[in-house]
Motif scaffolding. Structure first.
Motif, PDB file in Angstrom:
ATOM      1  N   PRO A 236       4.903 -44.932 -10.946  1.00 13.10           N
ATOM      2  CA  PRO A 236       4.649 -44.591 -12.343  1.00 13.10           C
ATOM      3  C   PRO A 236       5.480 -43.392 -12.765  1.00 13.10           C
ATOM      4  O   PRO A 236       5.652 -42.438 -11.997  1.00 13.10           O
ATOM      5  CB  PRO A 236       3.145 -44.276 -12.352  1.00 13.10           C
ATOM      6  CG  PRO A 236       2.809 -43.914 -10.942  1.00 13.10           C
ATOM      7  CD  PRO A 236       3.715 -44.732 -10.077  1.00 13.10           C
ATOM      8  N   THR A 237       6.010 -43.448 -13.987  1.00 11.54           N
ATOM      9  CA  THR A 237       6.812 -42.327 -14.477  1.00 11.54           C
ATOM     10  C   THR A 237       5.935 -41.161 -14.931  1.00 11.54           C
ATOM     11  O   THR A 237       6.416 -40.038 -15.043  1.00 11.54           O
ATOM     12  CB  THR A 237       7.693 -42.760 -15.652  1.00 11.54           C
ATOM     13  OG1 THR A 237       6.849 -43.181 -16.739  1.00 11.54           O
ATOM     14  CG2 THR A 237       8.609 -43.910 -15.246  1.00 11.54           C
ATOM     15  N   GLY A 238       4.666 -41.446 -15.225  1.00  7.12           N
ATOM     16  CA  GLY A 238       3.779 -40.405 -15.722  1.00  7.12           C
ATOM     17  C   GLY A 238       3.813 -40.240 -17.218  1.00  7.12           C
ATOM     18  O   GLY A 238       3.024 -39.489 -17.787  1.00  7.12           O
ATOM     19  N   SER A 239       4.716 -40.965 -17.890  1.00  2.00           N
ATOM     20  CA  SER A 239       4.843 -40.822 -19.338  1.00  2.00           C
ATOM     21  C   SER A 239       3.802 -41.631 -20.092  1.00  2.00           C
ATOM     22  O   SER A 239       3.339 -41.233 -21.163  1.00  2.00           O
ATOM     23  CB  SER A 239       6.247 -41.240 -19.784  1.00  2.00           C
ATOM     24  OG  SER A 239       6.508 -42.587 -19.420  1.00  2.00           O
ATOM     25  N   ALA A 240       3.425 -42.800 -19.550  1.00  2.00           N
ATOM     26  CA  ALA A 240       2.431 -43.645 -20.202  1.00  2.00           C
ATOM     27  C   ALA A 240       1.959 -44.697 -19.212  1.00  2.00           C
ATOM     28  O   ALA A 240       2.661 -45.033 -18.251  1.00  2.00           O
ATOM     29  CB  ALA A 240       3.008 -44.314 -21.456  1.00  2.00           C
ATOM     30  N   LEU A 241       0.779 -45.226 -19.443  1.00  8.13           N
ATOM     31  CA  LEU A 241       0.254 -46.273 -18.588  1.00  8.13           C
ATOM     32  C   LEU A 241       1.159 -47.498 -18.641  1.00  8.13           C
ATOM     33  O   LEU A 241       1.542 -47.953 -19.718  1.00  8.13           O
ATOM     34  CB  LEU A 241      -1.156 -46.649 -19.032  1.00  8.13           C
ATOM     35  CG  LEU A 241      -1.946 -47.582 -18.106  1.00  8.13           C
ATOM     36  CD1 LEU A 241      -2.230 -46.897 -16.784  1.00  8.13           C
ATOM     37  CD2 LEU A 241      -3.252 -48.014 -18.781  1.00  8.13           C
ATOM     38  N   GLY A 242       1.521 -48.021 -17.459  1.00  3.96           N
ATOM     39  CA  GLY A 242       2.384 -49.195 -17.402  1.00  3.96           C
ATOM     40  C   GLY A 242       3.867 -48.893 -17.390  1.00  3.96           C
ATOM     41  O   GLY A 242       4.676 -49.813 -17.316  1.00  3.96           O
ATOM     42  N   GLN A 243       4.245 -47.610 -17.455  1.00  4.46           N
ATOM     43  CA  GLN A 243       5.665 -47.230 -17.407  1.00  4.46           C
ATOM     44  C   GLN A 243       6.032 -46.881 -15.968  1.00  4.46           C
ATOM     45  O   GLN A 243       5.477 -45.951 -15.386  1.00  4.46           O
ATOM     46  CB  GLN A 243       5.935 -46.037 -18.323  1.00  4.46           C
ATOM     47  CG  GLN A 243       5.712 -46.318 -19.795  1.00  4.46           C
ATOM     48  CD  GLN A 243       6.691 -47.348 -20.330  1.00  4.46           C
ATOM     49  OE1 GLN A 243       7.885 -47.289 -20.049  1.00  4.46           O
ATOM     50  NE2 GLN A 243       6.183 -48.299 -21.098  1.00  4.46           N
ATOM     51  N   TYR A 244       6.980 -47.625 -15.392  1.00  2.36           N
ATOM     52  CA  TYR A 244       7.337 -47.452 -13.985  1.00  2.36           C
ATOM     53  C   TYR A 244       8.843 -47.270 -13.819  1.00  2.36           C
ATOM     54  O   TYR A 244       9.640 -47.751 -14.630  1.00  2.36           O
ATOM     55  CB  TYR A 244       6.892 -48.670 -13.163  1.00  2.36           C
ATOM     56  CG  TYR A 244       5.402 -48.710 -12.922  1.00  2.36           C
ATOM     57  CD1 TYR A 244       4.851 -48.247 -11.743  1.00  2.36           C
ATOM     58  CD2 TYR A 244       4.537 -49.217 -13.901  1.00  2.36           C
ATOM     59  CE1 TYR A 244       3.491 -48.276 -11.524  1.00  2.36           C
ATOM     60  CE2 TYR A 244       3.171 -49.251 -13.695  1.00  2.36           C
ATOM     61  CZ  TYR A 244       2.652 -48.784 -12.498  1.00  2.36           C
ATOM     62  OH  TYR A 244       1.301 -48.807 -12.292  1.00  2.36           O
ATOM     63  N   CYS A 245       9.207 -46.577 -12.751  1.00  2.00           N
ATOM     64  CA  CYS A 245      10.589 -46.506 -12.306  1.00  2.00           C
ATOM     65  C   CYS A 245      10.661 -47.144 -10.920  1.00  2.00           C
ATOM     66  O   CYS A 245       9.630 -47.453 -10.318  1.00  2.00           O
ATOM     67  CB  CYS A 245      11.099 -45.064 -12.270  1.00  2.00           C
ATOM     68  SG  CYS A 245      10.165 -43.977 -11.161  1.00  2.00           S
ATOM     69  N   PHE A 246      11.875 -47.336 -10.420  1.00  2.00           N
ATOM     70  CA  PHE A 246      12.056 -47.976  -9.118  1.00  2.00           C
ATOM     71  C   PHE A 246      12.837 -47.056  -8.193  1.00  2.00           C
ATOM     72  O   PHE A 246      13.966 -46.668  -8.506  1.00  2.00           O
ATOM     73  CB  PHE A 246      12.767 -49.320  -9.272  1.00  2.00           C
ATOM     74  CG  PHE A 246      11.958 -50.343 -10.024  1.00  2.00           C
ATOM     75  CD1 PHE A 246      11.031 -51.131  -9.357  1.00  2.00           C
ATOM     76  CD2 PHE A 246      12.102 -50.490 -11.390  1.00  2.00           C
ATOM     77  CE1 PHE A 246      10.265 -52.051 -10.051  1.00  2.00           C
ATOM     78  CE2 PHE A 246      11.341 -51.413 -12.097  1.00  2.00           C
ATOM     79  CZ  PHE A 246      10.416 -52.195 -11.417  1.00  2.00           C
ATOM     80  N   SER A 247      12.207 -46.707  -7.081  1.00  2.00           N
ATOM     81  CA  SER A 247      12.856 -45.898  -6.048  1.00  2.00           C
ATOM     82  C   SER A 247      13.493 -46.852  -5.045  1.00  2.00           C
ATOM     83  O   SER A 247      12.832 -47.742  -4.515  1.00  2.00           O
ATOM     84  CB  SER A 247      11.825 -45.000  -5.363  1.00  2.00           C
ATOM     85  OG  SER A 247      12.414 -44.266  -4.307  1.00  2.00           O
ATOM     86  N   ILE A 248      14.803 -46.661  -4.783  1.00  2.00           N
ATOM     87  CA  ILE A 248      15.589 -47.665  -4.060  1.00  2.00           C
ATOM     88  C   ILE A 248      16.422 -47.023  -2.956  1.00  2.00           C
ATOM     89  O   ILE A 248      17.013 -45.950  -3.156  1.00  2.00           O
ATOM     90  CB  ILE A 248      16.525 -48.407  -5.042  1.00  2.00           C
ATOM     91  CG1 ILE A 248      15.712 -49.169  -6.092  1.00  2.00           C
ATOM     92  CG2 ILE A 248      17.469 -49.345  -4.304  1.00  2.00           C
ATOM     93  CD1 ILE A 248      16.544 -49.693  -7.248  1.00  2.00           C
ATOM     94  N   ASP A 249      16.463 -47.680  -1.800  1.00  2.00           N
ATOM     95  CA  ASP A 249      17.426 -47.376  -0.746  1.00  2.00           C
ATOM     96  C   ASP A 249      18.332 -48.592  -0.594  1.00  2.00           C
ATOM     97  O   ASP A 249      17.841 -49.727  -0.463  1.00  2.00           O
ATOM     98  CB  ASP A 249      16.742 -47.101   0.594  1.00  2.00           C
ATOM     99  CG  ASP A 249      16.013 -45.771   0.622  1.00  2.00           C
ATOM    100  OD1 ASP A 249      16.370 -44.890  -0.181  1.00  2.00           O
ATOM    101  OD2 ASP A 249      15.098 -45.613   1.451  1.00  2.00           O
TER     102      ASP A 249
END
Length: 311
Positions: A236-249
């Motif tokens: 979660p980005t913390g900006s709003a419910l349902g807003q996500y980012c993707f951490s990638i290797d």
């Protein structure tokens, strides 16, 4: 060198943790100042503020998965980059005051993750013992070492025995063997280490909005260029419910044409991309390059297009 102060490294403390063991595996740590911090956030902030040259923090466990707090702290705040990764085999020991015996143990302290990895061992060897959860395995060991301790023993990293002058009642305390935790050395932004052919690139991708195929669009940037992903997590980005980012290797180095092209594709299609560094893989596994995705293939394709354009 005379007149040159030693490097300063922060790490997730307290003393006697697996994080300290990971840090001490680095040759540069032998002559450096090592400072434990209570949380991942504070350790990373020490680097951001210039109070430390680098910080070692856990990022992934083969048993528990990703360390969410590390992913979140690296995706926000002033940028930091990963310059090295270390793999530490997680082997717990049962520690107590010198002279104690296994039948004497009635109350055991440890960290929740350690308890999750040792439940069957405890049920088999200490079926009547009460298990109490503490903030870290090292803190649990420290609580055993004090006068009139609340606990009879601690399940902790082997390094904690020396740190807190405790006796080792049992080694290899775990329900399964081969558990590994991945740690990373994080520093302020700068040029990444030179490519080795066995590298990893970490990043965080922020999509514009949630719509059908949004994740597929992101993944296609890698798939079309033959870049293999070793880890992807939604956070979660913390900006709003349902807003996500993707951490990638991803396998490969930013200097590799296929990785660079994939990052450019993400830059074009995502709201933001945070580059977290390219660095050597701890296991030394060379990156497999599929046909048509070598640097020479991209160079040849670029030259072909230039000829078509008459340039």
């Amino acid at each position: 060198m005379p007149g040159v102060p030693p490097a300063r490294y922060a790490y997730l403390g307290p003393e006697g943790t697996f994080t300290e063991a990971a840090l001490r595996s680095l040759p540069a740590a032998a002559k450096a100042e090592l400072q434990p911090f209570a949380t991942v956030a504070v350790a990373l902030d020490a680097v951001r503020l210039g109070d430390a040259d680098g910080a070692v923090v856990p990022i992934e466990s083969s048993v528990e998965g990703a360390v969410a707090v590390t992913l979140d702290e690296l995706s926000t705040g002033d940028p930091l980059i990963i310059t090295k990764e270390m793999l530490v085999e997680v082997q717990f020991s049962l520690l107590a005051k010198p002279g104690a015996q296994l039948p004497d143990i009635r109350k055991v302290a440890t960290h929740p993750h350690a308890e999750a990895q040792c439940r069957r061992w405890l049920a088999t060897h200490l079926p009547k013992a009460e298990v109490v959860l503490e903030s870290s395995t090292a803190h649990a060991a420290a609580m055993v070492a004090v006068p009139d301790p609340l606990y009879d023993a601690a399940i902790a990293a082997p390094i904690a025995a020396q740190t807190y002058r405790l006796a080792t009642l049992a080694t290899g305390v775990a329900d399964r063997t081969g558990a590994v935790t991945r740690f990373v050395l994080v520093s302020r932004p700068g040029p990444p280490p030179a490519p080795t052919g066995a590298d990893k690139t970490s990043l965080v991708a922020f999509i514009h909005d949630n719509h059908p195929g949004a994740l597929l669009e992101l993944l296609e940037q890698f798939a079309a260029r033959g870049v293999d992903l070793t880890r992807i997590e939604s956070r979660p980005t913390g900006s709003a419910l349902g807003q996500y980012c993707f951490s990638i290797d991803a396998q490969g180095h930013v200097a590799d044409a296929r990785v660079g092209e994939a990052l450019m594709g993400l830059r074009r299609t995502c709201a933001d991309v945070r580059f977290l560094g390219s660095y050597p893989r701890a296991d030394g596994s060379a990156t497999a390059v599929t046909p048509g995705t070598a640097d020479s293939d991209f160079t040849d394709a670029d030259a072909w297009l230039r000829r078509l354009r008459g340039s």
